[in-house]
Design a protein around this motif. Structure first.
Motif, mmCIF file in Angstrom:
data_model
loop_
_atom_site.group_PDB
_atom_site.id
_atom_site.type_symbol
_atom_site.label_atom_id
_atom_site.label_comp_id
_atom_site.label_asym_id
_atom_site.label_seq_id
_atom_site.Cartn_x
_atom_site.Cartn_y
_atom_site.Cartn_z
ATOM 1 N N GLN A 107 1.939 4.990 -5.633
ATOM 2 C CA GLN A 107 2.579 3.792 -6.168
ATOM 3 C C GLN A 107 2.103 2.548 -5.414
ATOM 4 O OE1 GLN A 107 6.857 3.518 -5.420
ATOM 5 N NE2 GLN A 107 7.155 2.883 -7.555
ATOM 6 N N PHE A 108 2.027 2.623 -4.106
ATOM 7 C CA PHE A 108 1.549 1.511 -3.283
ATOM 8 C C PHE A 108 0.093 1.179 -3.600
ATOM 9 C CE2 PHE A 108 -0.606 0.322 0.753
ATOM 10 C CZ PHE A 108 -0.056 -0.934 0.917
ATOM 11 N N MET A 109 -0.751 2.183 -3.663
ATOM 12 C CA MET A 109 -2.173 1.951 -3.910
ATOM 13 C C MET A 109 -2.417 1.411 -5.319
ATOM 14 S SD MET A 109 -3.639 2.463 -1.063
ATOM 15 C CE MET A 109 -5.385 2.594 -1.421
ATOM 16 N N ALA A 110 -1.585 1.756 -6.280
ATOM 17 C CA ALA A 110 -1.758 1.290 -7.660
ATOM 18 C C ALA A 110 -1.283 -0.149 -7.852
ATOM 19 C CB ALA A 110 -1.011 2.213 -8.624
ATOM 20 N N ALA A 111 -0.444 -0.638 -6.969
ATOM 21 C CA ALA A 111 0.117 -1.980 -7.126
ATOM 22 C C ALA A 111 -0.885 -3.051 -6.693
ATOM 23 C CB ALA A 111 1.400 -2.114 -6.306
ATOM 24 N N ASP A 112 -0.895 -4.153 -7.432
ATOM 25 C CA ASP A 112 -1.730 -5.296 -7.068
ATOM 26 C C ASP A 112 -1.002 -6.189 -6.072
ATOM 27 O OD1 ASP A 112 -3.917 -4.870 -9.103
ATOM 28 O OD2 ASP A 112 -2.145 -4.956 -10.396
ATOM 29 N N THR A 113 0.301 -6.332 -6.273
ATOM 30 C CA THR A 113 1.147 -7.159 -5.415
ATOM 31 C C THR A 113 2.360 -6.336 -5.017
ATOM 32 O OG1 THR A 113 0.460 -9.182 -6.544
ATOM 33 C CG2 THR A 113 2.516 -9.291 -5.293
ATOM 34 N N ILE A 114 2.743 -6.460 -3.752
ATOM 35 C CA ILE A 114 3.917 -5.777 -3.249
ATOM 36 C C ILE A 114 4.843 -6.831 -2.650
ATOM 37 C CG2 ILE A 114 4.801 -4.051 -1.628
ATOM 38 C CD1 ILE A 114 1.190 -3.882 -2.571
ATOM 39 N N VAL A 115 6.090 -6.862 -3.102
ATOM 40 C CA VAL A 115 7.097 -7.785 -2.586
ATOM 41 C C VAL A 115 8.160 -6.931 -1.913
ATOM 42 C CG1 VAL A 115 8.853 -9.490 -3.182
ATOM 43 C CG2 VAL A 115 6.654 -9.505 -4.383
ATOM 44 N N ILE A 116 8.383 -7.189 -0.623
ATOM 45 C CA ILE A 116 9.259 -6.338 0.180
ATOM 46 C C ILE A 116 10.372 -7.165 0.810
ATOM 47 C CG2 ILE A 116 9.378 -4.798 2.193
ATOM 48 C CD1 ILE A 116 6.376 -4.259 1.747
ATOM 49 N N GLY A 117 11.584 -6.660 0.716
ATOM 50 C CA GLY A 117 12.713 -7.229 1.441
ATOM 51 C C GLY A 117 12.895 -6.453 2.732
ATOM 52 N N ALA A 118 12.794 -7.156 3.865
ATOM 53 C CA ALA A 118 12.890 -6.513 5.176
ATOM 54 C C ALA A 118 13.952 -7.202 6.021
ATOM 55 C CB ALA A 118 11.535 -6.542 5.872
ATOM 56 N N GLY B 275 -12.207 2.294 16.552
ATOM 57 C CA GLY B 275 -10.755 2.324 16.454
ATOM 58 C C GLY B 275 -10.286 2.412 15.009
ATOM 59 N N PRO B 276 -9.007 2.063 14.761
ATOM 60 C CA PRO B 276 -8.470 2.181 13.407
ATOM 61 C C PRO B 276 -9.080 1.154 12.461
ATOM 62 C CG PRO B 276 -6.832 1.258 14.885
ATOM 63 C CD PRO B 276 -8.015 1.622 15.720
ATOM 64 N N GLU B 277 -9.226 1.579 11.214
ATOM 65 C CA GLU B 277 -9.758 0.710 10.160
ATOM 66 C C GLU B 277 -8.863 0.838 8.932
ATOM 67 O OE1 GLU B 277 -13.646 0.471 7.218
ATOM 68 O OE2 GLU B 277 -13.710 1.793 8.965
ATOM 69 N N GLY B 278 -8.349 -0.301 8.453
ATOM 70 C CA GLY B 278 -7.515 -0.303 7.251
ATOM 71 C C GLY B 278 -8.349 -0.072 6.013
ATOM 72 N N LEU B 279 -7.843 0.719 5.087
ATOM 73 C CA LEU B 279 -8.558 1.060 3.856
ATOM 74 C C LEU B 279 -7.921 0.500 2.600
ATOM 75 C CD1 LEU B 279 -9.253 4.835 4.641
ATOM 76 C CD2 LEU B 279 -10.782 2.871 5.010
ATOM 77 N N VAL B 280 -6.821 -0.226 2.748
ATOM 78 C CA VAL B 280 -6.079 -0.683 1.577
ATOM 79 C C VAL B 280 -6.806 -1.808 0.857
ATOM 80 C CG1 VAL B 280 -3.923 -1.729 0.795
ATOM 81 C CG2 VAL B 280 -3.889 0.145 2.445
ATOM 82 N N GLY B 281 -7.321 -2.766 1.585
ATOM 83 C CA GLY B 281 -8.131 -3.822 0.976
ATOM 84 C C GLY B 281 -7.345 -4.914 0.298
ATOM 85 N N ASP B 282 -7.777 -5.240 -0.909
ATOM 86 C CA ASP B 282 -7.350 -6.448 -1.600
ATOM 87 C C ASP B 282 -6.013 -6.277 -2.319
ATOM 88 O OD1 ASP B 282 -7.570 -9.052 -2.459
ATOM 89 O OD2 ASP B 282 -8.716 -8.523 -4.236
ATOM 90 N N LYS B 283 -4.930 -6.409 -1.559
ATOM 91 C CA LYS B 283 -3.574 -6.392 -2.125
ATOM 92 C C LYS B 283 -2.850 -7.610 -1.600
ATOM 93 C CE LYS B 283 -2.884 -1.521 -2.790
ATOM 94 N NZ LYS B 283 -3.262 -1.623 -4.178
ATOM 95 N N ARG B 284 -1.937 -8.085 -2.395
ATOM 96 C CA ARG B 284 -1.055 -9.159 -1.940
ATOM 97 C C ARG B 284 0.256 -8.524 -1.521
ATOM 98 N NH1 ARG B 284 -1.597 -13.652 -6.619
ATOM 99 N NH2 ARG B 284 -0.060 -12.266 -7.493
ATOM 100 N N VAL B 285 0.616 -8.744 -0.261
ATOM 101 C CA VAL B 285 1.881 -8.240 0.258
ATOM 102 C C VAL B 285 2.684 -9.446 0.717
ATOM 103 C CG1 VAL B 285 3.010 -6.854 2.031
ATOM 104 C CG2 VAL B 285 0.902 -6.020 0.945
ATOM 105 N N ILE B 286 3.859 -9.593 0.134
ATOM 106 C CA ILE B 286 4.769 -10.683 0.484
ATOM 107 C C ILE B 286 6.052 -10.044 0.995
ATOM 108 C CG2 ILE B 286 6.061 -12.660 -0.393
ATOM 109 C CD1 ILE B 286 3.732 -12.751 -2.576
ATOM 110 N N VAL B 287 6.444 -10.429 2.202
ATOM 111 C CA VAL B 287 7.615 -9.829 2.831
ATOM 112 C C VAL B 287 8.644 -10.913 3.107
ATOM 113 C CG1 VAL B 287 8.447 -8.432 4.751
ATOM 114 C CG2 VAL B 287 6.096 -8.119 3.927
#
Length: 185
Positions: free
Chosen positions: A61-72, A103-115
């Motif tokens: 679900q996360f990988m399929a989303a273009d934008t993720i809006v999270i309440g934290a 070291g670690p390398e992120g693989l998620v790439g081009d997503k918009r995450v708004i928290v």
């Protein structure tokens, strides 16, 4: 068609500042061509991780989303355990990150995450008690995403402080939404 994933983790229900802010962000970001998926981590909790994470519906679900809006919301200086359980599920070696020679390398790439973060106290960046924004930011950077974080701080100090913090966060969301390209396929 694009997908926006809307995640809530507040236990405060209708009184939740982060739920109100994320609803505002979704309203501003989604258009008629956007599919909005909602994940309420309180109403539908994720079991806490035992052993190694596996490929799971939350990663897909996360990988399929273009934008993720999270309440934290800030609970005891950091994110709620419900959101931490989701983080534990989507941090999947070989899928959302990998370890390389440097070291670690992120693989998620081009997503918009708004928290949207809210805290009862006024825990500014660098404060010994601020572990929400710094953790969320480091987590998504680890996955290869630069999150945009909107904070409503000091909402428990007084009704005036709460109203001012919410108004400022909503204005920041409005500016952010206006600056972003529309969520479209």
């Amino acid at each position: 068609m694009t997908t926006l994933l809307h995640i809530d983790s507040s236990t405060q229900g209708a009184d939740s500042v982060t739920r109100a802010l994320t609803a505002h962000a979704v309203e501003r970001l989604a258009d008629g061509a956007t599919t909005v998926e909602r994940l309420d981590l309180v109403a539908d909790p994720i079991p806490h991780l035992l052993g190694r994470p596996e490929d799971n519906r939350w990663v897909r679900q996360f990988m399929a989303a273009d934008t993720i809006v999270i309440g934290a919301p800030t609970y005891n200086f950091t994110v709620p355990t419900q959101l931490k359980a989701w983080f534990d599920r989507i941090a999947l070696a070989g899928t959302t990150f990998r370890y390389g020679d440097n070291g670690p390398e992120g693989l998620v790439g081009d997503k918009r995450v708004i928290v949207a973060i809210a805290s009862g106290g006024n825990y500014e960046d660098g404060s010994a008690f601020e572990h929400n924004k710094s953790y969320v930011q480091a987590f998504f950077q680890f996955l290869g995403v630069e999150p945009r974080i909107v904070a409503a701080r000091g909402v428990a100090l007084s009704p005036t402080a709460k109203a001012e913090a919410i108004a400022a966060a909503r204005a920041e969301i409005d500016q952010l939404a206006a600056a972003l390209e529309p969520v479209r396929a």
